[in-house]
Design an enzyme around this catalytic site. Structure first.
Site, PDB file in Angstrom:
ATOM      1  N   THR A  26       0.871  -1.088  -0.154  1.00  0.00           N
ATOM      2  CA  THR A  26      -0.094   0.083   0.091  1.00  0.00           C
ATOM      3  C   THR A  26       1.005   1.422   0.041  1.00  0.00           C
ATOM      4  O   THR A  26       1.988   1.322   0.418  1.00  0.00           O
ATOM      5  CB  THR A  26      -0.906  -0.186   1.134  1.00  0.00           C
ATOM      6  OG1 THR A  26      -1.838   1.100   1.066  1.00  0.00           O
ATOM      7  CG2 THR A  26      -0.088   0.075   2.455  1.00  0.00           C
ATOM      8  N   ASN A  42      -0.928   3.887   1.291  1.00  0.00           N
ATOM      9  CA  ASN A  42      -1.842   4.883   1.982  1.00  0.00           C
ATOM     10  C   ASN A  42      -1.362   5.221   3.283  1.00  0.00           C
ATOM     11  O   ASN A  42      -0.970   4.086   4.264  1.00  0.00           O
ATOM     12  CB  ASN A  42      -3.180   3.771   2.115  1.00  0.00           C
ATOM     13  CG  ASN A  42      -4.189   4.604   3.001  1.00  0.00           C
ATOM     14  OD1 ASN A  42      -3.938   5.191   4.079  1.00  0.00           O
ATOM     15  ND2 ASN A  42      -5.626   4.477   2.528  1.00  0.00           N
ATOM     16  N   HIS A  66      -2.305   6.604   5.985  1.00  0.00           N
ATOM     17  CA  HIS A  66      -3.180   6.115   7.183  1.00  0.00           C
ATOM     18  C   HIS A  66      -2.973   4.696   7.518  1.00  0.00           C
ATOM     19  O   HIS A  66      -2.619   4.353   8.748  1.00  0.00           O
ATOM     20  CB  HIS A  66      -4.663   6.546   6.783  1.00  0.00           C
ATOM     21  CG  HIS A  66      -5.529   6.303   8.002  1.00  0.00           C
ATOM     22  ND1 HIS A  66      -5.665   7.094   8.964  1.00  0.00           N
ATOM     23  CD2 HIS A  66      -6.383   5.193   7.961  1.00  0.00           C
ATOM     24  CE1 HIS A  66      -6.759   6.473   9.662  1.00  0.00           C
ATOM     25  NE2 HIS A  66      -7.100   5.287   9.094  1.00  0.00           N
ATOM     26  N   ASP A 110      -7.846  -5.777   1.414  1.00  0.00           N
ATOM     27  CA  ASP A 110      -8.845  -5.520   0.432  1.00  0.00           C
ATOM     28  C   ASP A 110     -10.181  -5.485   1.543  1.00  0.00           C
ATOM     29  O   ASP A 110     -10.196  -6.357   2.212  1.00  0.00           O
ATOM     30  CB  ASP A 110      -8.837  -6.456  -0.311  1.00  0.00           C
ATOM     31  CG  ASP A 110      -9.565  -5.464  -1.585  1.00  0.00           C
ATOM     32  OD1 ASP A 110      -9.400  -4.519  -1.842  1.00  0.00           O
ATOM     33  OD2 ASP A 110     -10.521  -6.318  -2.346  1.00  0.00           O
ATOM     34  N   TYR A 122     -17.238   5.086   3.914  1.00  0.00           N
ATOM     35  CA  TYR A 122     -18.868   4.820   4.038  1.00  0.00           C
ATOM     36  C   TYR A 122     -18.982   4.822   5.638  1.00  0.00           C
ATOM     37  O   TYR A 122     -20.014   4.834   6.467  1.00  0.00           O
ATOM     38  CB  TYR A 122     -19.271   3.588   3.938  1.00  0.00           C
ATOM     39  CG  TYR A 122     -19.273   3.303   2.327  1.00  0.00           C
ATOM     40  CD1 TYR A 122     -20.360   3.513   1.635  1.00  0.00           C
ATOM     41  CD2 TYR A 122     -18.187   2.686   1.848  1.00  0.00           C
ATOM     42  CE1 TYR A 122     -20.211   3.341   0.160  1.00  0.00           C
ATOM     43  CE2 TYR A 122     -18.194   2.242   0.512  1.00  0.00           C
ATOM     44  CZ  TYR A 122     -19.265   2.765  -0.277  1.00  0.00           C
ATOM     45  OH  TYR A 122     -18.948   2.177  -1.622  1.00  0.00           O
ATOM     46  N   ASP A 123     -17.941   5.481   6.677  1.00  0.00           N
ATOM     47  CA  ASP A 123     -18.074   5.775   7.877  1.00  0.00           C
ATOM     48  C   ASP A 123     -19.276   6.529   8.706  1.00  0.00           C
ATOM     49  O   ASP A 123     -19.931   6.119   9.396  1.00  0.00           O
ATOM     50  CB  ASP A 123     -16.644   6.278   8.490  1.00  0.00           C
ATOM     51  CG  ASP A 123     -15.729   5.359   8.637  1.00  0.00           C
ATOM     52  OD1 ASP A 123     -15.788   4.179   8.559  1.00  0.00           O
ATOM     53  OD2 ASP A 123     -14.596   5.874   9.105  1.00  0.00           O
ATOM     54  N   ARG A 141     -11.151  -3.836  10.028  1.00  0.00           N
ATOM     55  CA  ARG A 141      -9.566  -3.702   9.638  1.00  0.00           C
ATOM     56  C   ARG A 141      -8.852  -3.916  11.181  1.00  0.00           C
ATOM     57  O   ARG A 141      -7.816  -4.477  10.959  1.00  0.00           O
ATOM     58  CB  ARG A 141      -9.274  -2.367   9.049  1.00  0.00           C
ATOM     59  CG  ARG A 141      -7.846  -2.282   8.716  1.00  0.00           C
ATOM     60  CD  ARG A 141      -7.359  -0.864   7.847  1.00  0.00           C
ATOM     61  NE  ARG A 141      -8.148  -0.652   6.765  1.00  0.00           N
ATOM     62  CZ  ARG A 141      -9.114  -0.065   6.769  1.00  0.00           C
ATOM     63  NH1 ARG A 141      -9.665   0.715   7.641  1.00  0.00           N
ATOM     64  NH2 ARG A 141     -10.113  -0.067   5.591  1.00  0.00           N
TER      65      ARG A 141
HETATM   66  P1  IMP Z   1      -9.582  -0.585   0.545  1.00  0.00           P
HETATM   67  O1  IMP Z   1      -9.736  -1.964  -0.082  1.00  0.00           O
HETATM   68  O2  IMP Z   1      -9.153  -0.551   2.017  1.00  0.00           O
HETATM   69  O3  IMP Z   1      -9.135   0.198  -0.320  1.00  0.00           O
HETATM   70  O4  IMP Z   1     -11.083  -0.214   0.795  1.00  0.00           O
HETATM   71  C1  IMP Z   1     -12.195  -0.077  -0.178  1.00  0.00           C
HETATM   72  C2  IMP Z   1     -13.284   0.857  -0.036  1.00  0.00           C
HETATM   73  O5  IMP Z   1     -14.078   0.540   0.856  1.00  0.00           O
HETATM   74  C3  IMP Z   1     -12.881   2.336   0.337  1.00  0.00           C
HETATM   75  O6  IMP Z   1     -12.525   3.038  -0.674  1.00  0.00           O
HETATM   76  C4  IMP Z   1     -13.966   2.829   1.160  1.00  0.00           C
HETATM   77  O7  IMP Z   1     -15.011   3.317   0.314  1.00  0.00           O
HETATM   78  C5  IMP Z   1     -14.456   1.764   1.613  1.00  0.00           C
HETATM   79  N1  IMP Z   1     -13.685   1.377   3.228  1.00  0.00           N
HETATM   80  C6  IMP Z   1     -12.775   0.655   3.702  1.00  0.00           C
HETATM   81  N2  IMP Z   1     -12.600   0.775   4.948  1.00  0.00           N
HETATM   82  C7  IMP Z   1     -13.561   1.470   5.242  1.00  0.00           C
HETATM   83  C8  IMP Z   1     -13.690   1.743   6.580  1.00  0.00           C
HETATM   84  O8  IMP Z   1     -12.988   1.839   7.488  1.00  0.00           O
HETATM   85  N3  IMP Z   1     -14.860   2.806   6.811  1.00  0.00           N
HETATM   86  C9  IMP Z   1     -15.499   3.021   5.736  1.00  0.00           C
HETATM   87  N4  IMP Z   1     -15.451   2.885   4.460  1.00  0.00           N
HETATM   88  C10 IMP Z   1     -14.149   1.793   4.538  1.00  0.00           C
END
Ligand code: IMP
Length: 194
Positions: free
Chosen positions: A8, A10, A12, A69, A151-152, A179
């Site tokens: 990643t 990212n 954060h 993911d 979407y928190d 997570r």
């Molecule tokens: P990623 O696989 O972690 O990049 O997450 C994919 C998508 O899921 C992100 O772009 C967010 O829209 C949503 N998402 C992932 N984790 C969270 C979270 O902890 N809270 C709210 N939305 C989340």
């Protein structure tokens, strides 16, 4: 100190992971590895995408690595947005548009049950291990709170005192989040290797 690449960039996620892992492992980002490519994530499941990303890094760099993911699965929408959570409304990562689309699709719908799932895929010594974390809750009819991301602001966890993820601080969210749970499962596994 052992080194593991986290697939990643990212900041954060890296911060969060480094805090939980502590001093036993050095967590390296893709940029620190010298990888600036877009890693393919074209599988149709969260696990498939997590494994695809970790496998790609392992194939190209031969290092121990992990990837994650995450998706939000809404029961009344047959599990959507699911693996398409990041790009549900548009091609970019437009959280506001994603939330508007979900709220529109759920207008007048009584069953608001939903859950987040995170899958982490680890390749260590050439072997694949996966870890999963989930949190169950429901989708509100409007936004509450300004913290967090994605979407928190519309997700109310069942284990909450009435606050959405967007109304919690990072530690409170991490204690019950998808997570947080997947990450702690990964860390527990890593600690058995020492
Ligand atoms: P990623 O696989 O972690 O990049 O997450 C994919 C998508 O899921 C992100 O772009 C967010 O829209 C949503 N998402 C992932 N984790 C969270 C979270 O902890 N809270 C709210 N939305 C989340």
């Amino acid at each position: 100190m052992k080194r593991i690449v986290f697939a990643t960039n990212n900041a954060h996620k890296l911060d969060e992971m480094r805090k939980i892992v502590g001093d036993n492992y050095e967590i390296i980002s893709l940029a620190e590895l010298g990888c600036h490519e877009d890693i393919p994530e074209t599988a149709d499941t969260l696990e498939g995408n997590a494994v695809m990303k970790a496998q790609w890094v392992h194939d190209h760099y031969g290092v121990d690595c992990f990837s994650d993911d995450t998706g939000l699965e809404i029961d009344a929408l047959d599990g959507r947005p699911g693996v398409h959570s990041a790009r549900y409304a548009t091609d970019g990562h437009d959280s506001e548009a994603n939330i508007n689309k979900v709220l529109g699709e759920l207008q007048g719908v009584e069953n608001r049950s939903a859950h987040f799932t995170t899958v982490i895929a680890l390749i260590m010594g050439g072997e694949l291990h996966t870890f999963k974390g989930q949190v169950f809750g429901r989708i509100l009819t409007e936004r509450h709170g300004t913290g967090g991301f994605g979407y928190d602001s519309i997700f109310l966890p069942d284990e909450s005192d009435g606050r959405t993820f967007a109304q919690m601080d990072a530690d409170e969210k991490g204690a019950i989040s998808h997570r947080g749970r997947a990450t702690r499962a990964l860390v527990a596994f890593l600690s058995t290797l020492k």
